[in-house]
Design an enzyme around this catalytic site. Structure first.
Site, mmCIF file in Angstrom:
data_model
loop_
_atom_site.group_PDB
_atom_site.id
_atom_site.type_symbol
_atom_site.label_atom_id
_atom_site.label_comp_id
_atom_site.label_asym_id
_atom_site.label_seq_id
_atom_site.Cartn_x
_atom_site.Cartn_y
_atom_site.Cartn_z
ATOM 1 C CD GLN A 296 33.897 38.229 51.524
ATOM 2 O OE1 GLN A 296 32.634 38.242 50.977
ATOM 3 N NE2 GLN A 296 34.959 38.809 51.012
ATOM 4 C CG ASP B 253 31.677 33.099 46.266
ATOM 5 O OD1 ASP B 253 31.789 34.193 45.559
ATOM 6 O OD2 ASP B 253 31.957 33.263 47.587
ATOM 7 C CE LYS C 186 31.192 39.721 48.020
ATOM 8 N NZ LYS C 186 31.926 38.280 48.284
HETATM 9 N N1 LIG Z 1 33.361 34.256 49.210
HETATM 10 C C1 LIG Z 1 34.265 35.301 48.728
HETATM 11 N N2 LIG Z 1 35.294 35.950 49.137
HETATM 12 C C2 LIG Z 1 36.350 36.715 48.707
HETATM 13 C C3 LIG Z 1 36.115 36.935 47.300
HETATM 14 C C4 LIG Z 1 34.871 36.421 46.575
HETATM 15 O O1 LIG Z 1 34.475 36.706 45.313
HETATM 16 N N3 LIG Z 1 33.948 35.550 47.261
HETATM 17 N N4 LIG Z 1 36.649 37.732 46.706
HETATM 18 C C5 LIG Z 1 37.699 38.500 47.391
HETATM 19 C C6 LIG Z 1 37.147 39.809 47.957
HETATM 20 N N5 LIG Z 1 35.996 40.255 47.036
HETATM 21 C C7 LIG Z 1 34.873 39.808 47.359
HETATM 22 O O2 LIG Z 1 34.549 39.343 48.014
HETATM 23 C C8 LIG Z 1 36.024 41.870 46.721
HETATM 24 C C9 LIG Z 1 37.304 42.573 46.531
HETATM 25 C C10 LIG Z 1 37.163 43.790 46.026
HETATM 26 C C11 LIG Z 1 35.978 44.509 45.747
HETATM 27 C C12 LIG Z 1 35.942 45.966 45.417
HETATM 28 O O3 LIG Z 1 34.697 46.552 45.131
HETATM 29 N N6 LIG Z 1 36.925 46.608 45.365
HETATM 30 C C13 LIG Z 1 36.965 48.177 45.115
HETATM 31 C C14 LIG Z 1 37.696 48.890 46.168
HETATM 32 C C15 LIG Z 1 36.827 48.621 47.694
HETATM 33 C C16 LIG Z 1 37.449 49.228 48.805
HETATM 34 O O4 LIG Z 1 37.636 50.665 48.947
HETATM 35 O O5 LIG Z 1 38.059 48.491 49.664
HETATM 36 C C17 LIG Z 1 37.554 48.407 43.733
HETATM 37 O O6 LIG Z 1 38.571 47.530 43.719
HETATM 38 O O7 LIG Z 1 37.407 49.353 43.210
HETATM 39 C C18 LIG Z 1 34.851 43.740 45.801
HETATM 40 C C19 LIG Z 1 34.763 42.432 46.318
HETATM 41 C C20 LIG Z 1 38.362 37.790 48.648
HETATM 42 N N7 LIG Z 1 37.268 37.104 49.133
#
Ligand SMILES: Nc1nc2c(c(=O)[nH]1)N[C@@H](CN(C=O)c1ccc(C(=O)N[C@@H](CCC(=O)O)C(=O)O)cc1)CN2
Length: 294
Positions: free
Chosen positions: A97, A120, A53
């Site tokens: 987070q 969020d 982020k």
């Molecule tokens: N405060 C928050 N916490 C969490 C959220 C949220 O929206 N706000 N969502 C999830 C986790 N999340 C964001 O925080 C999130 C999950 C996945 C990815 C992402 O880019 N995934 C990539 C792979 C990344 C890797 O290598 O691990 C993909 O799918 O291509 C970004 C953000 C829980 N907590």
């Protein structure tokens, strides 16, 4: 064979659009939007997400700050920081987070965030506005899915949409958004969960299936109908012998579902990058509506 809903590509387009907006802001001699992320503890995935982020902020030209607390932090210390960020004229939006350690009441923390800075979209006021189709911050993952459907012109009106998983940050808001009157919405939505008797009975009839379970390869090709649109929100780190020590698994058994679906999101590169891009979008919305930056 299904076509790919390329979240990575669309997320780059959205970030490029935001970057142009930020350049205009800076040309007009105003300060850049500022996002703050709070990270509690040492969870590897959470650390990776907040770091990404911060990188996204750099990419679009936002200011960012990362505030780290040990996993032993008390609820009152966290609430104090939130109060400080709520009052700060230099901060447009912030996130805590998730997940948080057990000693912290997640609901109490989310409820303490000023809804105007809740990029969020988790605060009950924003959740309520979302349900009532009022202008507000949409939670980043559902917002990302809607945007992906919109950019690929996937028809949702009158479609049967089945959502698997009723989490507060994905499944539940998604079920509301897919049934709203605005595009992409107007679907007939079924929200399934751990007490649903026979999930297959629903998924086999669905035009759109959105899985947000965290159960690797749960949805198999024989559970969906020909031509369905498959959206995979699950990202689970599964241990293996690779140099990283794990691979990323979605809830969808990709090969068997892709053979039958019309459209499908990959993992990685589908919903995850869209989640990140929509946080940037919410932050610039917060900046533009902020009372502090005129
Ligand atoms: N405060 C928050 N916490 C969490 C959220 C949220 O929206 N706000 N969502 C999830 C986790 N999340 C964001 O925080 C999130 C999950 C996945 C990815 C992402 O880019 N995934 C990539 C792979 C990344 C890797 O290598 O691990 C993909 O799918 O291509 C970004 C953000 C829980 N907590």
């Amino acid at each position: 064979m299904a076509e790919i809903l390329d979240g990575l590509k669309v997320s780059k387009e959205i970030k490029a659009e935001i970057k142009v907006e930020v350049e205009k802001i800076l040309e007009s001699k105003r300060r850049a939007p500022h996002l703050v992320a709070i990270l509690v503890g040492n969870n590897g995935a959470s650390k990776a997400y907040v770091n990404s982020k911060v990188k996204d902020c750099e990419e679009v030209g936002f200011q960012s700050s990362l505030i780290k607390f040990p996993s032993t932090v008390s609820e009152s210390e966290l609430l104090e920081k939130i109060d400080e960020l709520n009052k700060s004229k230099a901060v447009d939006g912030f996130i805590v987070q998730l997940p948080l350690p057990d000693q912290i009441d997640q609901e109490k923390i989310i409820n303490a965030i000023d809804p105007r800075k809740d990029v969020d979209g988790f605060h009950p006021e924003n959740f309520g506005k979302m349900a009532l189709e009022m202008d507000t911050f949409l939670p980043a993952t559902p917002f990302g899915i809607l945007t992906l459907l919109e950019r690929y012109n996937i028809e949702t009106k009158g479609k049967d949409c089945v959502i698997i998983g009723r989490s507060k940050i994905v499944g539940r808001p998604m079920s509301i958004l897919m049934g709203r009157k605005d595009f992409p919405g107007n679907s007939t939505v079924t929200l399934t969960h751990s007490y649903t008797k026979d999930i297959e009975e629903y998924t086999k009839k669905a035009d759109i299936v959105i899985t947000a379970l965290g159960d690797p390869h749960f949805l198999k090709g024989d559970m969906i109908k020909e031509g369905a649109v498959i959206i995979d929100v699950g990202i689970t780190r599964v241990d293996n012998d690779s140099p990283k020590g794990y691979y990323l698994a979605g809830d969808v058994d990709f090969d068997s579902c892709a053979a039958k679906a019309s459209w499908i999101t990959p993992v990685p590169g589908g919903v995850g990058p869209m989640t990140r891009a929509m946080l940037m979008k919410n932050t610039i919305i917060a900046y533009k509506t902020s009372v502090y930056n005129d």
